[in-house]
Write a protein that holds these residues in place. Structure first.
Motif, mmCIF file in Angstrom:
data_model
loop_
_atom_site.group_PDB
_atom_site.id
_atom_site.type_symbol
_atom_site.label_atom_id
_atom_site.label_comp_id
_atom_site.label_asym_id
_atom_site.label_seq_id
_atom_site.Cartn_x
_atom_site.Cartn_y
_atom_site.Cartn_z
ATOM 1 N N ASP A 223 0.862 -1.184 0.000
ATOM 2 C CA ASP A 223 0.000 0.000 0.000
ATOM 3 C C ASP A 223 0.894 1.228 0.000
ATOM 4 O OD1 ASP A 223 -1.861 1.986 0.350
ATOM 5 O OD2 ASP A 223 -2.652 1.246 2.258
ATOM 6 N N LEU A 224 0.947 1.940 -1.127
ATOM 7 C CA LEU A 224 1.762 3.142 -1.247
ATOM 8 C C LEU A 224 0.976 4.355 -0.762
ATOM 9 C CD1 LEU A 224 3.394 2.640 -4.778
ATOM 10 C CD2 LEU A 224 4.275 1.947 -2.543
ATOM 11 N N TRP A 270 10.299 3.735 -3.047
ATOM 12 C CA TRP A 270 10.397 2.420 -2.401
ATOM 13 C C TRP A 270 10.091 1.312 -3.399
ATOM 14 C CZ3 TRP A 270 7.296 -1.792 -1.521
ATOM 15 C CH2 TRP A 270 7.742 -2.712 -0.558
ATOM 16 N N ARG A 271 10.840 0.196 -3.286
ATOM 17 C CA ARG A 271 10.616 -0.954 -4.150
ATOM 18 C C ARG A 271 10.589 -2.232 -3.300
ATOM 19 N NH1 ARG A 271 9.748 2.864 -6.672
ATOM 20 N NH2 ARG A 271 10.597 3.530 -8.689
ATOM 21 N N PRO A 272 9.748 -3.193 -3.633
ATOM 22 C CA PRO A 272 9.740 -4.462 -2.883
ATOM 23 C C PRO A 272 10.941 -5.325 -3.265
ATOM 24 C CG PRO A 272 8.216 -4.591 -4.719
ATOM 25 C CD PRO A 272 8.759 -3.180 -4.720
ATOM 26 N N LYS A 273 11.387 -6.158 -2.316
ATOM 27 C CA LYS A 273 12.493 -7.062 -2.611
ATOM 28 C C LYS A 273 12.052 -8.184 -3.546
ATOM 29 C CE LYS A 273 14.911 -6.180 1.749
ATOM 30 N NZ LYS A 273 15.433 -6.778 3.012
ATOM 31 N N LYS A 274 10.789 -8.580 -3.434
ATOM 32 C CA LYS A 274 10.237 -9.623 -4.275
ATOM 33 C C LYS A 274 8.915 -9.138 -4.865
ATOM 34 C CE LYS A 274 12.181 -13.486 -1.626
ATOM 35 N NZ LYS A 274 11.849 -14.724 -0.868
ATOM 36 N N PRO A 275 8.510 -9.682 -6.021
ATOM 37 C CA PRO A 275 7.212 -9.302 -6.593
ATOM 38 C C PRO A 275 6.066 -9.646 -5.643
ATOM 39 C CG PRO A 275 8.551 -10.437 -8.218
ATOM 40 C CD PRO A 275 9.261 -10.595 -6.909
ATOM 41 N N VAL A 276 5.028 -8.843 -5.704
ATOM 42 C CA VAL A 276 3.841 -9.055 -4.876
ATOM 43 C C VAL A 276 2.624 -9.209 -5.786
ATOM 44 C CG1 VAL A 276 4.787 -7.791 -2.915
ATOM 45 C CG2 VAL A 276 3.414 -6.566 -4.634
ATOM 46 N N GLU A 277 1.549 -9.744 -5.214
ATOM 47 C CA GLU A 277 0.327 -9.919 -5.987
ATOM 48 C C GLU A 277 -0.352 -8.577 -6.250
ATOM 49 O OE1 GLU A 277 -2.580 -12.511 -7.879
ATOM 50 O OE2 GLU A 277 -0.548 -12.858 -7.125
ATOM 51 N N TRP A 278 -0.422 -7.740 -5.207
ATOM 52 C CA TRP A 278 -1.181 -6.498 -5.279
ATOM 53 C C TRP A 278 -0.335 -5.306 -4.863
ATOM 54 C CZ3 TRP A 278 -5.806 -5.129 -7.187
ATOM 55 C CH2 TRP A 278 -6.736 -6.143 -7.479
ATOM 56 N N MET A 279 -0.573 -4.188 -5.526
ATOM 57 C CA MET A 279 -0.137 -2.879 -5.048
ATOM 58 C C MET A 279 -1.336 -1.942 -5.144
ATOM 59 S SD MET A 279 0.706 0.386 -6.238
ATOM 60 C CE MET A 279 1.520 0.305 -7.816
ATOM 61 N N VAL A 280 -1.624 -1.220 -4.071
ATOM 62 C CA VAL A 280 -2.691 -0.223 -4.082
ATOM 63 C C VAL A 280 -2.091 1.123 -3.733
ATOM 64 C CG1 VAL A 280 -4.493 -1.898 -3.515
ATOM 65 C CG2 VAL A 280 -3.341 -0.660 -1.665
ATOM 66 N N CYS A 281 -2.723 2.180 -4.186
ATOM 67 C CA CYS A 281 -2.135 3.518 -4.009
ATOM 68 C C CYS A 281 -3.235 4.574 -3.967
ATOM 69 C CB CYS A 281 -1.179 3.813 -5.162
ATOM 70 S SG CYS A 281 -0.432 5.461 -5.103
ATOM 71 N N ASP A 282 -3.224 5.367 -2.895
ATOM 72 C CA ASP A 282 -4.153 6.490 -2.766
ATOM 73 C C ASP A 282 -3.384 7.750 -2.379
ATOM 74 O OD1 ASP A 282 -6.589 7.803 -2.783
ATOM 75 O OD2 ASP A 282 -7.063 7.314 -0.703
ATOM 76 N N MET A 283 -2.217 7.940 -2.986
ATOM 77 C CA MET A 283 -1.389 9.103 -2.676
ATOM 78 C C MET A 283 -1.997 10.373 -3.281
ATOM 79 S SD MET A 283 2.599 7.886 -2.810
ATOM 80 C CE MET A 283 2.646 7.296 -4.493
ATOM 81 N N VAL A 284 -1.887 11.455 -2.534
ATOM 82 C CA VAL A 284 -2.349 12.764 -3.016
ATOM 83 C C VAL A 284 -1.218 13.374 -3.833
ATOM 84 C CG1 VAL A 284 -3.239 15.028 -2.376
ATOM 85 C CG2 VAL A 284 -3.820 13.014 -0.992
ATOM 86 N N GLU A 285 -1.326 13.227 -5.143
ATOM 87 C CA GLU A 285 -0.267 13.670 -6.038
ATOM 88 C C GLU A 285 -0.866 13.921 -7.407
ATOM 89 O OE1 GLU A 285 2.432 15.293 -7.150
ATOM 90 O OE2 GLU A 285 3.369 14.363 -5.388
ATOM 91 N N GLN A 286 -0.111 14.609 -8.259
ATOM 92 C CA GLN A 286 -0.573 14.887 -9.612
ATOM 93 C C GLN A 286 -0.837 13.583 -10.366
ATOM 94 O OE1 GLN A 286 -1.240 17.879 -11.065
ATOM 95 N NE2 GLN A 286 -0.814 18.855 -9.092
ATOM 96 N N PRO A 287 -1.957 13.488 -11.081
ATOM 97 C CA PRO A 287 -2.246 12.259 -11.841
ATOM 98 C C PRO A 287 -1.138 11.896 -12.821
ATOM 99 C CG PRO A 287 -4.161 13.708 -11.808
ATOM 100 C CD PRO A 287 -3.034 14.489 -11.217
ATOM 101 N N SER A 288 -0.479 12.891 -13.390
ATOM 102 C CA SER A 288 0.575 12.627 -14.369
ATOM 103 C C SER A 288 1.813 12.008 -13.733
ATOM 104 C CB SER A 288 0.963 13.926 -15.086
ATOM 105 O OG SER A 288 1.401 14.903 -14.144
#
Length: 360
Positions: A223-224, A270-288
């Motif tokens: 979860d980013l 940040w990067r995971p050490k191993k691939p994951v099934e899911w990543m979700v993100c609700d960061m307040v940032e420019q869409p671009s």
């Protein structure tokens, strides 16, 4: 009465949206319906947009020329079969039943709807009392067949006390919930109401089969921008093990699940050490900035599926969504990656849209 073999032609398409987003819904509807001759009618803050066809058309012809399931800013949509402007105050049942019978159709369900406005809320109380009466009358006439799910659904959309819009939709092309609003309860243990946003996204953007296959207990997720932990909690409540990335704190109720590990870090680096099934993100940032980041996670194989939000500007929202769609495509298509991208302006969204991106 028309025979079942000669279904009543549609007058147009009605789209329900969040009040204030009529311009965006209208622009999108106009873009997607270029193969249909008609005009767009709407009013600011009305909560709906209407595409009035120049000539009534068969249902299948409209569906060939307009895929309403692709509409982003539409919470709900249906083909309009009749508009009744002068419903009597004492007996609304008779004219509505007569109009519905004239369509020559049977239906799998009845959806009772109003605009999501203050005026619409006044009609919702009436519908709670009136709806069961109409449903019973249609049952007695043999027009409702809930045991036959492939049949179209019947929509009754009340605008004020005198005007009713009646139409149909297929389950595959519109929301299963009246007005496109799922009735979700806020869990007591959830850290924030944002958990409902992810819950609605899962219900709306993934099929039941996809949910069962990809949201299994024990799978790894990231979860980013996790603080205070509403999205992490939603995944943990389904048994997933979540790495929550945020320099801000997590709520104690999120950590209490025992399935969430908090790492203080920047979600962009940040990067995971191993691939994951899911990543979700609700960061307040420019869409671009968000869209290319999500595409990179998928392209690099860091995750298999992602759900993320794009915080939209106050104006030109439709253009910004298309810009982000192009940014994602520019990263994935040249790499030969086939993908699925679904985008929706959810009920729990405000100035944002929610996206589901996955490899095919």
């Amino acid at each position: 009465m028309l025979s079942v073999n000669q279904p009543h032609p549609a007058l147009g398409v009605l789209v329900q949206c969040r009040p204030g987003f009529e311009t965006d819904a209208a622009q999108e509807l106009l873009t997607e319906s270029r193969r249909l001759a008609g005009r767009i009618d709407t009013r600011n803050n009305s909560g709906f947009v209407y595409l009035a066809l120049d000539v009534p058309a068969p249902h299948d012809e409209i569906r060939r020329r307009l895929d309403i399931s692709r509409l982003i800013f539409a919470r709900q949509a249906f083909q309009v079969l009749a508009i009744i402007d002068d419903l009597p105050e004492r007996d609304r049942l008779t004219p509505l039943k007569q109009a519905i019978q004239s369509f020559g159709e049977r239906f799998s369900a009845l959806l009772l709807e109003t605009p999501d406005t203050n005026d619409g809320k006044e009609q919702s109380g009436f519908l709670k009392r009136f709806g069961p009466l109409l449903q019973e009358s249609l049952n007695q006439a043999g027009l409702l067949r809930p045991d036959t799910p492939h049949l179209p659904r019947l929509h009754l959309f009340l605008v004020g006390s005198r005007q009713a819009w009646i139409g149909i939709s297929l389950p595959s092309e519109s929301s299963p919930w009246p007005m496109g609003i799922p009735r979700l309860r806020m869990p007591k243990e959830a850290p924030s109401r944002s958990t409902l946003k992810l819950a609605e996204a899962i219900l709306t953007l993934l099929t039941p089969a996809e949910q069962q296959a990809t949201l299994r207990a024990g799978l790894q997720a990231v979860d980013l921008g996790a603080s205070p932990g509403g999205w992490s909690w939603q995944l943990a409540s389904r048994g997933l093990r979540v790495t929550a990335i945020d320099n801000g704190p997590l709520a104690p109720s999120a950590l209490a699940t025992g399935l969430i590990t908090h790492q203080r870090a920047d979600g962009f680096t940040w990067r995971p050490k191993k691939p994951v099934e899911w990543m979700v993100c609700d960061m307040v940032e420019q869409p671009s900035r968000i869209a290319p980041l999500m595409a990179e996670w998928i392209a690099s194989g860091r995750c298999r599926h992602t759900i993320f939000n794009l915080k939209l500007p106050m104006k030109r929202r439709h253009e910004e969504v298309e810009r982000c769609r192009a940014l994602i495509d520019q990263r994935l298509r040249p790499a030969g990656i086939k993908y699925t991208l679904r985008i929706k302006h959810l009920y729990h969204d405000r100035e944002e849209v929610t996206c589901y991106l996955t490899r095919r």
